[in-house]
Design a protein around this motif. Structure first.
Motif, PDB file in Angstrom:
ATOM      1  N   LEU A  34       0.808  -1.226   0.000  1.00 56.20           N
ATOM      2  CA  LEU A  34       0.000   0.000   0.000  1.00 56.20           C
ATOM      3  C   LEU A  34       0.842   1.278   0.000  1.00 56.20           C
ATOM      4  O   LEU A  34       0.369   2.331   0.414  1.00 56.20           O
ATOM      5  N   THR A  36       1.888   2.764  -2.749  1.00 55.38           N
ATOM      6  CA  THR A  36       1.308   3.595  -3.805  1.00 55.38           C
ATOM      7  C   THR A  36      -0.117   3.169  -4.146  1.00 55.38           C
ATOM      8  O   THR A  36      -0.850   3.925  -4.757  1.00 55.38           O
ATOM      9  N   HIS A  38      -4.054   1.561  -3.009  1.00 52.96           N
ATOM     10  CA  HIS A  38      -5.080   1.932  -2.035  1.00 52.96           C
ATOM     11  C   HIS A  38      -5.969   0.725  -1.761  1.00 52.96           C
ATOM     12  O   HIS A  38      -6.431   0.071  -2.694  1.00 52.96           O
TER      13      HIS A  38
END
Length: 65
Positions: A34, A36, A38
């Protein structure tokens, strides 16, 4: 059904790969740190494992499950 581990599955490209795998009858499992990606990009019904690909021991543990 076959389980498929998707590294980076919470990112833009990975999340689309997860969707396609689901459409084709596979059970994706998302493995992502996580940094970069979501969590919201991962569908609710898909297991999300938060981990780093460099943590080989943890990755082996997840693969064994």
């Amino acid at each position: 059904m076959m389980n498929v581990l998707v590294t980076g599955g919470a990112g833009y490209i990975g999340s689309h790969v997860v969707e396609e795998l689901q459409k084709n009858g596979f059970t994706p499992i998302v493995y992502d740190n996580l940094s970069t990606g979501h969590a919201a990009a991962v569908p609710e019904e898909v297991q999300l494992v938060e981990g780093d690909i460099h943590d080989v021991a943890f990755l082996k543990h997840i693969m064994a499950q």
